[in-house]
Design an enzyme around this catalytic site. Sequence first.
Site, PDB file in Angstrom:
ATOM      1  N   ARG A  95      49.921  48.606  53.308  1.00 14.55           N
ATOM      2  CA  ARG A  95      49.305  47.364  52.854  1.00 14.55           C
ATOM      3  C   ARG A  95      48.159  47.686  51.891  1.00 14.55           C
ATOM      4  NH1 ARG A  95      50.013  42.010  51.819  1.00 14.55           N
ATOM      5  NH2 ARG A  95      48.713  40.612  53.062  1.00 14.55           N
ATOM      6  N   THR A 371      58.085  37.816  48.222  1.00 15.70           N
ATOM      7  CA  THR A 371      58.098  39.150  48.783  1.00 15.70           C
ATOM      8  C   THR A 371      59.549  39.595  48.705  1.00 15.70           C
ATOM      9  OG1 THR A 371      56.253  38.541  50.198  1.00 15.70           O
ATOM     10  CG2 THR A 371      57.548  40.414  50.923  1.00 15.70           C
ATOM     11  N   ASP A 413      44.948  36.936  50.149  1.00 21.24           N
ATOM     12  CA  ASP A 413      45.362  36.847  51.551  1.00 21.24           C
ATOM     13  C   ASP A 413      44.184  36.957  52.526  1.00 21.24           C
ATOM     14  OD1 ASP A 413      47.996  36.274  51.380  1.00 21.24           O
ATOM     15  OD2 ASP A 413      48.736  38.235  51.956  1.00 21.24           O
ATOM     16  N   SER A 442      48.695  40.128  57.051  1.00 16.56           N
ATOM     17  CA  SER A 442      49.975  39.828  56.417  1.00 16.56           C
ATOM     18  C   SER A 442      50.910  39.124  57.388  1.00 16.56           C
ATOM     19  CB  SER A 442      50.631  41.133  55.948  1.00 16.56           C
ATOM     20  OG  SER A 442      51.965  40.920  55.528  1.00 16.56           O
ATOM     21  N   SER A 443      51.902  38.421  56.826  1.00 18.12           N
ATOM     22  CA  SER A 443      52.978  37.833  57.629  1.00 18.12           C
ATOM     23  C   SER A 443      54.261  38.641  57.567  1.00 18.12           C
ATOM     24  CB  SER A 443      53.272  36.405  57.142  1.00 18.12           C
ATOM     25  OG  SER A 443      52.211  35.547  57.442  1.00 18.12           O
ATOM     26  N   GLY A 464      56.548  34.524  52.460  1.00 10.42           N
ATOM     27  CA  GLY A 464      55.154  34.237  52.774  1.00 10.42           C
ATOM     28  C   GLY A 464      54.961  33.811  54.210  1.00 10.42           C
TER      29      GLY A 464
END
Length: 562
Positions: A95, A371, A413, A442-443, A464
């Site tokens: 990340r 993404t 984010d 994050s998801s 997302g």
Amino acid sequence: MFSRLIHYFLLVFILFTSITIQAQTYARNGMVVSDNRLASEAGVAILKQGGNAIDASVATAFALAVTHPAAGNIGGGGFMVYLPTDGNATTIDFREKAPLAASPTMFLNENGVVPDRINHDSALAIGVPGTVAGLYLAHKKYGKLPWKTLVEPAIKLAIDGFPLTWALYNESKVIRDSESSTAFLKNYFLKPDGSPVDFKESWKQPELAKTLELIAANGQDGFYKGKVAQQIAAFMKTNGGIISIEDLAKYQAVEREPIKGTFNGYDIYSMPPPSSGGVTMTAMLNIIEQADLETIPFNSTAYVHLVIEAMRRGFANRAEYLGDPDFNLNMPLDRLTSKEYAKKLFNNIDKNNASVSNPEKFSHPYDGDDTTHFSVVDNAGNAVSVTYTLEQSYGSGLGDSTLGFIFNNEMGDFNPVPGETTSNGQIGTDPNLIAPEKRMLSSMNPTIVAKDGKPFLIVGSPGGRTIINTVFQTVLNAILYDMPVGQGIEAMKIHHQWLPDVTYYEMDKLSPDTVEQLEAMGHNMKASNQLGRLMGIQYDAKNNIYSGASDSSSPDGAAVGY
């Protein structure tokens, strides 16, 4: 007798090749499913050369950086879940990080508000990229073939070019015609003479090829040190960003223990924080496991109500507790993922009425909508699930013309306004406030489901804020309802994220009567064209066959096996 003969000949054919039936691809030896056929083929070519699933993942990721620029990247970051044949699952966290010069109030003006979406639409929104470091760490620890061999397919695609697909062609037109597009993006799909690349015309990216060549020759240092790092830092200084040479040199990907859950006799492996995917999905699966689902038909009012309430509770806890584990040392992960806690949450679900989401009590951050995910398995049964991103589609839209890649806008984010949480979804809780070198929550939810130590389902999705829920429901479809991977991916999905208090459902996949009944229970229902864009591989242990499927919503996606 005739049907048995057909079945026999089908299995014999699968033994030697891969075939596609009803949007599913079947193969015996290995498979890659991604958002682009050329990238999937690059990964399978590595498998055929004797590479393992990690090697194929590295090659696929770099190829996607060339062929799927909206989300495939070397300018962003993401997560990898790896389940080797010995059963010792692990994860790689790559990340992005906040730069050293970042601060909790960096996006606020003198009135305490975020002006002009600068946390999304400026060079300040760019986080320190993690993709190259993550792929390099995975290869260094678990790869088999030489690093250069794995980057070479992407270099070839960038130098030789590839025919522009209809989807990419349409995207390029929209970008050129949009007043909001950055100058970098407006020039992105142009030929050297300044004319646009046409449909099916070869699109070449010589600047990106040069960057990839440095990465191939020098590994991680080819990106985070030397010419590329110097050019990134110079770009930031010129354009108002704050990433420095020191930020790039200090960045390291991290190997972390996976979140491991169980559901109906299956083992679930997914990402720990700073991804919220593993914790939240495990918690929701634990809630669902408390119900007598044999009495609740799929897609029924009772089923959808239960899933909504599980999502509401999972996302509320996500908001309150989760963030970068290096900055939040007391996250109650064991409690949040325990069966006992799930039983308490299940017991306070009213079977006849919707719960209420209260912004004064809990909150949660968001991810971007574009993404990409890919799933990989090799002939030994090693499995990899990777989700990575630039945040929004084409990220920040910013890039240096001499480097050829797009920068993320992941700083968006983080929670932008400390202490301020509203019912429309703006979040201000402490765990995800900006801090130097902190990874934003994050998801993303790359997941591997195992049965008897072998991968049963390898799956993930972009989308997302919807990612956790689309993967969650695909796992339910496979385990509870015995859906083949293609059917499970295409089946009806819903999404509720606690705040705002709205349930999105896929249009034409949920009956009007069910929607009406849910609204009568107090649910705020809103139709959506689609939720997620899943990429999955499923293993049939009885016949020793892999089946893979790319979501029909992905115009260039493909499952490729051999």
